[in-house]
Design an enzyme around this catalytic site. Structure first.
Site, short mmCIF file in Angstrom:
data_model
loop_
_atom_site.label_atom_id
_atom_site.label_comp_id
_atom_site.label_asym_id
_atom_site.label_seq_id
_atom_site.Cartn_x
_atom_site.Cartn_y
_atom_site.Cartn_z
N CYS A 112 0.81 -1.23 0.00
CA CYS A 112 0.00 0.00 0.00
C CYS A 112 0.84 1.27 0.00
O CYS A 112 0.31 2.37 -0.17
CB CYS A 112 -0.94 0.00 1.20
SG CYS A 112 -1.91 -1.52 1.34
N HIS A 171 -2.95 7.90 6.06
CA HIS A 171 -3.20 6.58 5.47
C HIS A 171 -4.66 6.21 5.69
O HIS A 171 -5.37 5.86 4.76
CB HIS A 171 -2.25 5.56 6.08
CG HIS A 171 -2.26 4.23 5.40
ND1 HIS A 171 -2.01 4.09 4.05
CD2 HIS A 171 -2.49 2.97 5.88
CE1 HIS A 171 -2.09 2.81 3.72
NE2 HIS A 171 -2.38 2.11 4.81
N HIS A 215 -9.94 1.91 -0.31
CA HIS A 215 -8.49 1.75 -0.18
C HIS A 215 -7.94 1.19 -1.49
O HIS A 215 -8.05 -0.02 -1.77
CB HIS A 215 -8.19 0.81 0.98
CG HIS A 215 -6.74 0.68 1.31
ND1 HIS A 215 -5.73 1.15 0.50
CD2 HIS A 215 -6.11 0.11 2.39
CE1 HIS A 215 -4.56 0.89 1.04
NE2 HIS A 215 -4.76 0.26 2.18
#
Length: 440
Positions: free
Chosen positions: A181, A316, A354
């Site tokens: 990620c 995040h 996400h």
């Protein structure tokens, strides 16, 4: 150390950008509108990918598994591609991972956004650094099928960047980065380093995620880390988990002197970027507040600014019960250390889900668009902040409405974080000059 509003000719700047996001968003104007209007772009699973939806939606009835909501941030144009435009045969295009296709067209648009004709860059010492992660698209390579002969390149992660370089004729470094990620911010970090070291004159940097299978939903259903209602509520008291998404973003990076010489617009200066790892201790997938805080402090030191100047932190913010509290702790100890003043905090994941390897790039482009418009956009579901930290003791505040973004010294400063499931953390600090404000 104070930085001048005019910047430095050796600064690395963002001179153009392009994006694809869920909900049919395929340019920066659409993306900005969605963010400014607080639109949630998460929707039901696509029905044209031959995924085992009946099995997925029944996982909650299996012992040890959590349910999977019919929700995700999916690209509506993931199956659309004009191969002949890029000099690719239709047969080869079908065998290509969709991440290669989407990355290629977004890179093309980024060049156009910067005022660069993509057909004129052949033979140039231009770098290409793209973040991308695993995919399960198409049949196995180790079997006989109609796509055999094209699958070696079609499935290679290295071909995400390689396709762009090959199509455009770029002859600088071409690297696909996989730090999970954190991939796209890592790609930006590496691209900037390559320009500074003289490996390339300028570079494309970004990230892409198109899910070739629903594997991420299975993994997080097993670990009970998916949002139970299909809404990603980053940093919220009502957060129950993450929602997976797709997307792509590419920026054009070059030195400030080059941008000014060619008359390119300077959207933002990359003051500093840094990468680290959580190290040993907790299981590899568990974040580390200590490592995140150390990374933020090193990036601030490298940027040479007072952290109190940072007006926006794009976190995040996955909405998970483990990750968000640890990240909030690190941010409160750094950007929120002065209880009298601090930045707004948000996460684009509340809008789009996400997007994994592309998540950091979508967040970075969000920040740049905020700087260009002079407004901070809201982070959805931020009206009930997480009880994991004492908000009264920190200067950090969740962004809950569209609000003007002041720039006391003529520059808007922002930070972007991205953390990978394998332990890699990335952080960047940007400066956006007010003097060059125009419509995004």
């Amino acid at each position: 150390m104070a930085r001048s509003v005019a910047g430095d000719e050796d600064d690395i700047v963002i001179a153009g950008m392009a994006v694809e996001a869920p909900g049919g968003v395929d340019d920066v104007d659409d993306f900005w509108s969605a963010l400014a209007e607080s639109r949630e772009l998460i929707g039901p699973f696509p029905r044209d990918r031959e995924w085992p939806l009946r099995e997925m939606f029944g996982l909650g009835r299996v012992e040890g598994w959590a349910s999977v909501a019919d929700a995700g941030g999916f690209l509506t144009g993931a199956t659309e591609f004009d191969p002949r435009f890029f000099g690719i045969t239709p047969r080869e295009a079908v065998a290509m991972d969709p991440q290669q296709r989407v990355a290629l067209r977004v890179a093309w648009r980024a060049l156009e956004h910067a005022g660069i004709n993509p057909t004129t860059v052949e033979h140039s010492e231009v770098g290409c650094f793209m973040g991308a992660s695993f995919t399960e698209y198409g049949p196995r390579v180790g079997e006989v099928n109609e796509h055999s002969g094209y699958r070696a390149v079609g499935t290679a992660l290295g071909a995400v960047a390689g396709r762009i370089s090959h199509c455009l004729g770029l002859m600088g470094p071409s690297v696909t980065v996989d730090t999970a990620c954190a991939s796209s911010l890592t790609a930006v970090h590496q691209a900037a380093a390559a320009i500074r070291s003289g490996e390339c004159d300028w570079a494309l940097a970004g990230g892409v995620c198109v899910m070739g299978s629903p594997g991420a939903f299975y993994e997080f259903a097993k670990s009970h880390a998916l949002a139970d209602d299909g809404h990603l509520r980053a940093y919220s008291a009502s957060a129950t988990g993450t929602v997976w998404g797709e997307g792509a973003g590419v920026v054009v990076l070059e030195s400030e002197s080059r941008a000014r010489a060619l008359g390119h617009r300077i959207y933002a200066r990359l003051l500093a970027s840094r990468i680290n790892h959580n190290g040993k201790g907790a299981p590899i997938a568990v974040p580390s507040a200590h490592a995140q805080e150390a990374l933020v402090r090193r990036t601030i030191d490298a940027a040479g600014i007072d952290p109190r100047l940072v007006g926006l932190v794009e976190g995040h913010g996955t909405g998970t019960p483990v990750g968000d509290p640890l990240e909030l702790t690190a941010l409160c100890n750094t950007y929120g250390a002065d209880a009298r003043r601090g930045p707004r905090l948000g996460s684009v994941k509340t809008n789009v889900g996400h997007a994994q390897a592309a998540a950091g790039m979508l967040g970075l482009i969000k920040v740049v668009l905020c700087g260009a418009s002079g407004h901070i956009v809201p982070s959805l579901y931020g009206n009930e902040p997480s009880p994991a930290v004492d908000w009264s003791a920190t200067g950090l505040r969740l962004a809950t409405e569209l609000e003007p973004w002041e720039a006391p010294d003529g520059v808007r400063y922002a930070a972007v974080s991205s953390f990978g499931v394998a332990g890699t953390n990335a952080h960047a600090i940007l400066a956006m000059p007010v003097l060059e404000d125009t419509d995004a």
